[in-house]
Write an enzyme that holds these catalytic residues in place. Sequence first.
Site, PDB file in Angstrom:
ATOM      1  CG  ASP A   1      -3.091   4.019 -12.407  1.00  0.00           C
ATOM      2  OD1 ASP A   1      -3.854   4.943 -11.643  1.00  0.00           O
ATOM      3  OD2 ASP A   1      -3.012   2.791 -11.867  1.00  0.00           O
TER       4      ASP A   1
ATOM      5  CB  THR B   1      -2.750   5.822  -4.034  1.00  0.00           C
ATOM      6  OG1 THR B   1      -3.138   4.457  -4.138  1.00  0.00           O
ATOM      7  CG2 THR B   1      -3.505   6.516  -5.029  1.00  0.00           C
TER       8      THR B   1
ATOM      9  CG  ASP C   1      -5.381   9.352  -7.353  1.00  0.00           C
ATOM     10  OD1 ASP C   1      -6.223   8.777  -6.441  1.00  0.00           O
ATOM     11  OD2 ASP C   1      -4.344   9.353  -7.427  1.00  0.00           O
TER      12      ASP C   1
ATOM     13  NE  ARG D   1       0.005  -6.182 -10.201  1.00  0.00           N
ATOM     14  CZ  ARG D   1       0.041  -4.995  -9.095  1.00  0.00           C
ATOM     15  NH1 ARG D   1       1.040  -4.607  -8.567  1.00  0.00           N
ATOM     16  NH2 ARG D   1      -1.250  -4.774  -8.569  1.00  0.00           N
TER      17      ARG D   1
ATOM     18  CE  LYS E   1       6.116  -3.305  -8.689  1.00  0.00           C
ATOM     19  NZ  LYS E   1       5.691  -2.228  -7.754  1.00  0.00           N
TER      20      LYS E   1
ATOM     21  CG  HIS F   1      -0.630  -4.027  -3.198  1.00  0.00           C
ATOM     22  ND1 HIS F   1      -0.258  -2.691  -4.017  1.00  0.00           N
ATOM     23  CD2 HIS F   1      -1.707  -3.662  -2.449  1.00  0.00           C
ATOM     24  CE1 HIS F   1      -1.072  -1.782  -3.362  1.00  0.00           C
ATOM     25  NE2 HIS F   1      -1.913  -2.321  -2.645  1.00  0.00           N
TER      26      HIS F   1
ATOM     27  CD  GLU G   1      -7.232   3.716  -9.868  1.00  0.00           C
ATOM     28  OE1 GLU G   1      -6.196   4.182 -10.086  1.00  0.00           O
ATOM     29  OE2 GLU G   1      -7.464   3.430  -8.651  1.00  0.00           O
TER      30      GLU G   1
ATOM     31  CB  ILE H   1      -1.683   8.647  -8.547  1.00  0.00           C
ATOM     32  CG1 ILE H   1      -1.683  10.267  -9.009  1.00  0.00           C
ATOM     33  CG2 ILE H   1      -0.819   8.097  -7.818  1.00  0.00           C
ATOM     34  CD1 ILE H   1      -1.461  10.935  -7.819  1.00  0.00           C
ATOM     35  CG  ASP H   2       0.246   2.186 -10.835  1.00  0.00           C
ATOM     36  OD1 ASP H   2      -0.759   1.614 -10.446  1.00  0.00           O
ATOM     37  OD2 ASP H   2       1.113   1.521 -11.243  1.00  0.00           O
TER      38      ASP H   2
ATOM     39  CB  SER I   1       3.860   2.825  -8.931  1.00  0.00           C
ATOM     40  OG  SER I   1       5.084   3.117  -9.268  1.00  0.00           O
TER      41      SER I   1
ATOM     42  CG  ASP J   1      -3.336  -0.983 -11.740  1.00  0.00           C
ATOM     43  OD1 ASP J   1      -2.822   0.139 -11.723  1.00  0.00           O
ATOM     44  OD2 ASP J   1      -4.162  -1.836 -11.293  1.00  0.00           O
TER      45      ASP J   1
HETATM   46  N1  LIG Z   1      -4.880  -5.368  -2.887  1.00  0.00           N
HETATM   47  C1  LIG Z   1      -4.085  -5.282  -3.681  1.00  0.00           C
HETATM   48  N2  LIG Z   1      -3.424  -6.165  -4.557  1.00  0.00           N
HETATM   49  C2  LIG Z   1      -2.810  -5.751  -5.741  1.00  0.00           C
HETATM   50  N3  LIG Z   1      -2.855  -4.379  -6.150  1.00  0.00           N
HETATM   51  C3  LIG Z   1      -3.384  -3.462  -5.627  1.00  0.00           C
HETATM   52  C4  LIG Z   1      -4.288  -3.874  -4.423  1.00  0.00           C
HETATM   53  N4  LIG Z   1      -4.888  -2.698  -4.215  1.00  0.00           N
HETATM   54  C5  LIG Z   1      -4.427  -1.681  -4.915  1.00  0.00           C
HETATM   55  N5  LIG Z   1      -3.562  -2.121  -5.921  1.00  0.00           N
HETATM   56  C6  LIG Z   1      -3.102  -1.523  -6.883  1.00  0.00           C
HETATM   57  O1  LIG Z   1      -1.696  -2.061  -7.122  1.00  0.00           O
HETATM   58  C7  LIG Z   1      -1.068  -1.090  -7.754  1.00  0.00           C
HETATM   59  C8  LIG Z   1       0.214  -0.456  -7.106  1.00  0.00           C
HETATM   60  O2  LIG Z   1       0.992  -1.770  -7.466  1.00  0.00           O
HETATM   61  P1  LIG Z   1       2.297  -1.814  -6.327  1.00  0.00           P
HETATM   62  O3  LIG Z   1       1.729  -2.617  -5.395  1.00  0.00           O
HETATM   63  O4  LIG Z   1       3.048  -2.628  -7.534  1.00  0.00           O
HETATM   64  O5  LIG Z   1       2.825  -0.443  -6.179  1.00  0.00           O
HETATM   65  C9  LIG Z   1      -1.879   0.139  -8.021  1.00  0.00           C
HETATM   66  O6  LIG Z   1      -2.612   0.206  -9.249  1.00  0.00           O
HETATM   67  C10 LIG Z   1      -2.989  -0.261  -7.078  1.00  0.00           C
HETATM   68  O7  LIG Z   1      -4.008   0.741  -7.272  1.00  0.00           O
HETATM   69  P2  LIG Z   1      -3.521   2.287  -7.334  1.00  0.00           P
HETATM   70  O8  LIG Z   1      -3.595   2.800  -8.662  1.00  0.00           O
HETATM   71  O9  LIG Z   1      -4.916   2.983  -6.683  1.00  0.00           O
HETATM   72  O10 LIG Z   1      -2.453   3.093  -6.498  1.00  0.00           O
HETATM   73 MG   LIG Z   2      -3.101   1.506 -10.424  1.00  0.00          MG
HETATM   74 MG   LIG Z   3      -4.556   4.574  -9.380  1.00  0.00          MG
HETATM   75 MG   LIG Z   4      -6.804   3.800  -6.692  1.00  0.00          MG
END
Ligand SMILES: Nc1ncnc2c1ncn2[C@@H]1O[C@H](COP(=O)(O)O)[C@@H](O)[C@H]1OP(=O)(O)O
Ligand SMILES: [Mg+2]
Ligand SMILES: [Mg+2]
Ligand SMILES: [Mg+2]
Length: 384
Positions: A169, A174, A83, A309, A295, A268, A107, A171-172, A292, A321
């Site tokens: 972002d 993680t 990241d 979403r 999609k 999520h 981020e 890394i989207d 991420s 995001d």
């Molecule tokens: N509780 C949460 N609800 C929704 N999205 C979240 C939550 N926690 C982290 N994310 C973020 O949702 C995205 C991932 O989406 P998806 O669920 O569609 O893969 C990422 O940006 C992730 O952050 P990060 O960038 O830190 O990975």
């Molecule tokens: Mg993200």
């Molecule tokens: Mg990220």
């Molecule tokens: Mg993160």
Amino acid sequence: MSINWLRFVSPSLKKPPLFHLCHLPPPPSSSSAVIVAMSYDKELAAAKKAASLAARLCQKVQKALLQSDVQSKNDKSPVTVADYGSQALVSFVLQQEFPDNFSLVAEEDSKDLRKDGGQEIVERITKLVNDSLTIDGSYNVTLSTEDVLKAIDNGRSEGGSQGRHWVLDPIDGTKGFLRGDQYAIALALLDGGKVVLGVLACPNLPLTSLSDAGQHSPNNKVGCLFFAVVGGGTYMQPLDGSSAVKVQVSAVENPEEASFFESYEAAHSMHDLSSLIAQKLGVKAPPVRIDSQAKYGALSRGDGAIYLRLPHKGYREKIWDHAAGCIVVSEAGGVVTDAAGQPLDFSKGKYLDLDTGIIVTNQKLMPLLFNAVRKSIQEKASSL
Ligand SMILES: Nc1ncnc2c1ncn2[C@@H]1O[C@H](COP(=O)(O)O)[C@@H](O)[C@H]1OP(=O)(O)O
Ligand SMILES: [Mg+2]
Ligand SMILES: [Mg+2]
Ligand SMILES: [Mg+2]
């Protein structure tokens, strides 16, 4: 004074037309319209380069993580390294390319890295960033650990409706990264509060459609770079740099034939609400769950027709995001709105103010999807 808004897209252009039209008042002495075409060629080239370099850095870390017998997959440190490394690299490249006008909303920040015990991890990040810069060869520099921390912290801009801001972002997804699944490096440019350019690097996304049989075969190459400039369409090319193809969202009109994407992570998304919506639409296929903004990329080339979403109450969506994914889908002919049918507003700083969640599909399906979303939200509320 009236304002003329005109679009200029040259039909003779073989390359993607990279013009964003500025909307300017006509000169007082003339009744004819004024067209000012603004090019984002340089910004696009820099964004593609930065995202591709960051993708290579992340791939290296993910490979080491998956091959390592020692590191458990629950160890978050490799993610952290990737990241921060990705953010430092993108920030450094953009700053080099645009030294006079550089603002980045990203981020990560260096707060945790500057705490006691952070030195070792900063050194690992610095080595990764320097290795990537050496492979690229355009910048004759070796960054110090402090340079890397500063590059990370250059992502502390608040964004907003004035001027230009990069949105990153690093890394989207993680969690997908940790599992060895999908993740994305998502980079966009805001100009006057609107997304005018987006690049999505998806290192693990197959080059062929996710709906094709045999997508997991070892011969199916992975690594996609999606990019879009406002008014210029969306393109996809392999991350190894070979030529780009124009992509379009699915033309499916019958919701029964539509397939839809949602988060892999149950935490999520309100999967019960998504199922209710799918049921109302008559969608037959089960949802395709991937991590991420990959999609958005997959949807932009028609792998699926709907992305829902719908995060749990209280979750605030961040601009990084969705900014790149949003333009990649809309330039491919798709529509991205919140659950009230409003376009996403990226001009308010780091957060998106949304009604309930984000819905994405093609123009034909949107009215049906929107109705199903409204009805399902009402039903869910009245059943509580
Ligand atoms: N509780 C949460 N609800 C929704 N999205 C979240 C939550 N926690 C982290 N994310 C973020 O949702 C995205 C991932 O989406 P998806 O669920 O569609 O893969 C990422 O940006 C992730 O952050 P990060 O960038 O830190 O990975
Ligand atoms: Mg993200
Ligand atoms: Mg990220
Ligand atoms: Mg993160």
